[in-house]
Design a protein around this motif. Structure first.
Motif, mmCIF file in Angstrom:
data_model
loop_
_atom_site.group_PDB
_atom_site.id
_atom_site.type_symbol
_atom_site.label_atom_id
_atom_site.label_comp_id
_atom_site.label_asym_id
_atom_site.label_seq_id
_atom_site.Cartn_x
_atom_site.Cartn_y
_atom_site.Cartn_z
ATOM 1 N N TRP A 1 0.826 -1.196 0.000
ATOM 2 C CA TRP A 1 0.000 0.000 0.000
ATOM 3 C C TRP A 1 0.869 1.258 0.000
ATOM 4 C CZ3 TRP A 1 -4.838 0.665 -1.241
ATOM 5 C CH2 TRP A 1 -5.727 -0.413 -1.146
ATOM 6 N N LEU A 2 1.860 1.277 0.867
ATOM 7 C CA LEU A 2 2.767 2.417 0.928
ATOM 8 C C LEU A 2 4.179 1.966 0.596
ATOM 9 C CD1 LEU A 2 1.557 4.238 4.179
ATOM 10 C CD2 LEU A 2 1.100 4.888 1.802
ATOM 11 N N GLN A 3 4.814 2.636 -0.351
ATOM 12 C CA GLN A 3 6.187 2.309 -0.710
ATOM 13 C C GLN A 3 6.839 3.523 -1.350
ATOM 14 O OE1 GLN A 3 5.428 -0.984 -3.422
ATOM 15 N NE2 GLN A 3 5.856 0.335 -5.187
ATOM 16 N N LEU A 4 8.161 3.514 -1.359
ATOM 17 C CA LEU A 4 8.877 4.614 -1.989
ATOM 18 C C LEU A 4 8.594 4.632 -3.493
ATOM 19 C CD1 LEU A 4 12.333 4.424 -0.162
ATOM 20 C CD2 LEU A 4 10.515 6.129 0.172
ATOM 21 N N PRO A 5 8.421 5.795 -4.085
ATOM 22 C CA PRO A 5 8.152 5.874 -5.523
ATOM 23 C C PRO A 5 9.291 5.274 -6.345
ATOM 24 C CG PRO A 5 7.770 7.988 -4.450
ATOM 25 C CD PRO A 5 8.471 7.120 -3.458
ATOM 26 N N ASP A 6 8.934 4.771 -7.504
ATOM 27 C CA ASP A 6 9.924 4.236 -8.440
ATOM 28 C C ASP A 6 10.495 5.404 -9.244
ATOM 29 O OD1 ASP A 6 11.452 2.706 -10.104
ATOM 30 O OD2 ASP A 6 9.781 1.964 -11.323
ATOM 31 N N ILE A 7 11.646 5.885 -8.833
ATOM 32 C CA ILE A 7 12.279 7.012 -9.519
ATOM 33 C C ILE A 7 13.729 6.672 -9.841
ATOM 34 C CG2 ILE A 7 10.781 8.732 -8.440
ATOM 35 C CD1 ILE A 7 13.010 9.349 -6.480
ATOM 36 N N TYR A 8 14.316 7.447 -10.754
ATOM 37 C CA TYR A 8 15.735 7.290 -11.106
ATOM 38 C C TYR A 8 16.510 8.460 -10.499
ATOM 39 C CZ TYR A 8 13.873 4.136 -14.697
ATOM 40 O OH TYR A 8 13.220 3.133 -15.362
ATOM 41 N N LEU A 9 17.514 8.152 -9.726
ATOM 42 C CA LEU A 9 18.332 9.194 -9.118
ATOM 43 C C LEU A 9 19.719 9.218 -9.754
ATOM 44 C CD1 LEU A 9 17.411 8.691 -5.353
ATOM 45 C CD2 LEU A 9 16.545 10.430 -6.932
ATOM 46 N N PRO A 10 20.255 10.421 -10.058
ATOM 47 C CA PRO A 10 21.570 10.518 -10.690
ATOM 48 C C PRO A 10 22.665 9.937 -9.805
ATOM 49 C CG PRO A 10 20.783 12.682 -9.972
ATOM 50 C CD PRO A 10 19.633 11.740 -9.829
ATOM 51 N N PHE A 11 23.604 9.242 -10.458
ATOM 52 C CA PHE A 11 24.761 8.597 -9.826
ATOM 53 C C PHE A 11 24.374 7.392 -8.964
ATOM 54 C CE2 PHE A 11 25.945 13.092 -10.373
ATOM 55 C CZ PHE A 11 26.990 12.919 -11.280
ATOM 56 N N LYS A 12 23.087 7.179 -8.762
ATOM 57 C CA LYS A 12 22.637 5.970 -8.069
ATOM 58 C C LYS A 12 22.032 4.992 -9.060
ATOM 59 C CE LYS A 12 19.448 4.345 -4.437
ATOM 60 N NZ LYS A 12 18.597 3.513 -5.313
ATOM 61 N N ASP A 13 21.100 5.481 -9.879
ATOM 62 C CA ASP A 13 20.445 4.626 -10.865
ATOM 63 C C ASP A 13 20.952 4.867 -12.287
ATOM 64 O OD1 ASP A 13 18.529 3.432 -8.977
ATOM 65 O OD2 ASP A 13 17.716 5.469 -8.869
ATOM 66 N N TYR A 14 21.631 5.989 -12.498
ATOM 67 C CA TYR A 14 22.202 6.266 -13.815
ATOM 68 C C TYR A 14 23.338 7.268 -13.666
ATOM 69 C CZ TYR A 14 19.645 10.726 -13.811
ATOM 70 O OH TYR A 14 19.171 11.973 -13.518
ATOM 71 N N VAL A 15 24.230 7.252 -14.626
ATOM 72 C CA VAL A 15 25.345 8.202 -14.651
ATOM 73 C C VAL A 15 25.023 9.282 -15.682
ATOM 74 C CG1 VAL A 15 27.802 8.539 -15.085
ATOM 75 C CG2 VAL A 15 26.995 6.421 -14.006
#
Length: 439
Positions: free
Chosen positions: A223-237
């Motif tokens: 029901w509650l969870q962190l949004p699925d997002i892309y963060l720089p240097f963590k999920d992409y360079v």
């Protein structure tokens, strides 16, 4: 005369820009705006395979940033931009995620640059650069270049693969399309503002009845969870690709022109000159900052939404608190895992059905701009500009310098926009047109 009547009709608001709604009405009034923007805002990440929760966050936080930058004076809601769908799909297919998101970030930077130039030198230079004869056909290209995507979604289990032709898909798509058209054409009041949402709901119910919906991901989601997002240097360079940046930037000029058109309509509805206070420059910069934020978290670029402007016109409620409330609800939805899983479970033909109408409307809007601006096609100059833009854009002409050792490629819509701008600047005006301008 018609515009003057509309102005008089909306000059006495139920709630003015700085008025607070009653607590008992606030959530309902904000939900109206959420419904109005929802179908289109969710459709963009659905088509581009970007995270839906990121799009919701980008829409909500981007709108709040816009309200902050415009000093809470313009009641506008920002949602996902359709203009960038094709370059995003192409960027994801041919480049790294870092390349694509940095290019989207640079498009937001371009908004800010245009806003600063407008602050210093006014708006006439932009109108000269982007007259209707250029912007109209580019908008048509945006819609028509997406037509194969909508049709494939409506017919095929596998994109464009004739072996994947599915009659059930086509049935669902046509029912969704028909319901959306009927709600748009025959319903009145609030329902007429959310035909896309109603169409999606009916299409989803039909899909459930014939077994096209997989409920397993919804059951498994929290029901509650962190949004699925892309963060720089963590999920992409983050990485800079000049060719991809040059694909995105020309589109900004078209969306800025659309932004100005929306602001003109809001001026008339609300009865204030927002070009003067807080200033068109702040409005465009707010749009740009919103797009920059969206790119950082992996969401699609932002734009002001005509659907929400329609809500303003019908309800006569211009309260910035109502707009801000809708933004906050959108942010909260991004944290509800079962909600984003539900949206992700919508079958492809449902989205294909509404896309047939939406993408057609985009193309028709470009044609409408040409008609309402009285573009004279008896003049060869106008005929040439529109013809070149349409063929380059729809044919997806590619300008590629990789063979010369230069990592640069511009294609399709971006190349069409550049060609239109250049032709408009270099082709001479006919004598009659020049005389009319002088007059």
């Amino acid at each position: 005369m018609e515009n003057e009547q509309l102005f008089e009709r909306t000059a006495k608001p139920v709630l003015d820009v700085r008025d607070k709604p009653k607590p008992s009405q606030w959530a309902f009034l904000s939900t109206q705006h959420l419904f109005a923007m929802f179908g289109s805002t969710v459709l963009v990440p659905f088509l581009t395979h970007m995270p839906i929760s990121a799009a919701l966050l980008a829409s909500g936080i981007g709108t709040l940033l816009y309200i902050l930058i415009t000093r809470a004076k313009i009641p506008a809601y920002l949602g996902s931009s359709f203009a960038f769908i094709t370059p995003i799909i192409s960027g994801i297919a041919n480049h790294s995620l870092g390349d694509m998101l940095v290019a989207l970030f640079m498009s937001g930077v371009m908004y800010v640059i245009i806003g600063l130039i407008i602050k210093l030198s006014g708006i006439n230079w932009l109108m000269h650069l982007l007259p209707p004869v250029v912007v109209g056909p580019v908008i048509m290209v945006i819609g028509l270049s997406l037509a194969p995507t909508a049709v494939n979604m409506a017919m095929f289990e596998n994109s464009g693969d004739m072996k994947g032709y599915n009659l059930s898909y086509l049935l669902v798509a046509m029912i969704t399309l028909l319901v959306t058209i009927c709600v748009q054409g025959f319903f009145k009041g609030f329902l007429s503002l959310i035909p896309v949402l109603v169409g999606i709901i009916v299409g989803y119910i039909v899909s459930v009845c014939i077994g096209l919906v997989n409920f397993a991901p919804i059951a498994q989601a929290k029901w509650l969870q962190l949004p699925d997002i892309y963060l720089p240097f963590k999920d992409y360079v983050p990485s800079f690709h000049l060719g991809l940046v040059l694909v995105m930037v020309p589109i900004v000029f078209v969306t800025v022109s659309e932004h100005i058109g929306h602001q003109m309509v809001i001026n008339k509805i609300v009865g204030r000159n927002f070009f003067k206070d807080p200033g068109l420059d702040k409005s465009i910069i707010g749009d740009g900052v919103s797009t920059m934020f969206a790119s950082i978290i992996g969401g699609p670029p932002s734009t002001t939404y005509g659907e929400n402007i329609g809500v303003l016109a019908i309800t006569k409620i211009y309260s910035i608190y109502v707009i801000g409330g809708a933004a906050c609800i959108a942010i909260l939805l991004g944290f509800i895992g079962k909600f984003t899983a539900l949206i992700s479970s919508i079958p492809t033909p449902v989205m294909g059905g509404v896309s047939i109408l939406l993408f057609g409307i985009i193309a028709a809007s470009g044609l409408r701009m040409l008609v309402e601006s009285n573009v004279d096609f008896a003049q060869n100059r106008n005929l040439v500009i529109v013809s070149v833009i349409l063929v380059i854009g729809i044919g997806n002409l590619v300008f590629n310098l990789k063979g010369l050792g230069i990592n640069l490629q511009i294609e399709g819509m971006a190349l069409a926009a550049l060609a239109g701008i250049i032709l408009n600047l270099i082709l001479p005006q006919s004598k009659s047109t020049a005389d009319n301008k002088d007059a």
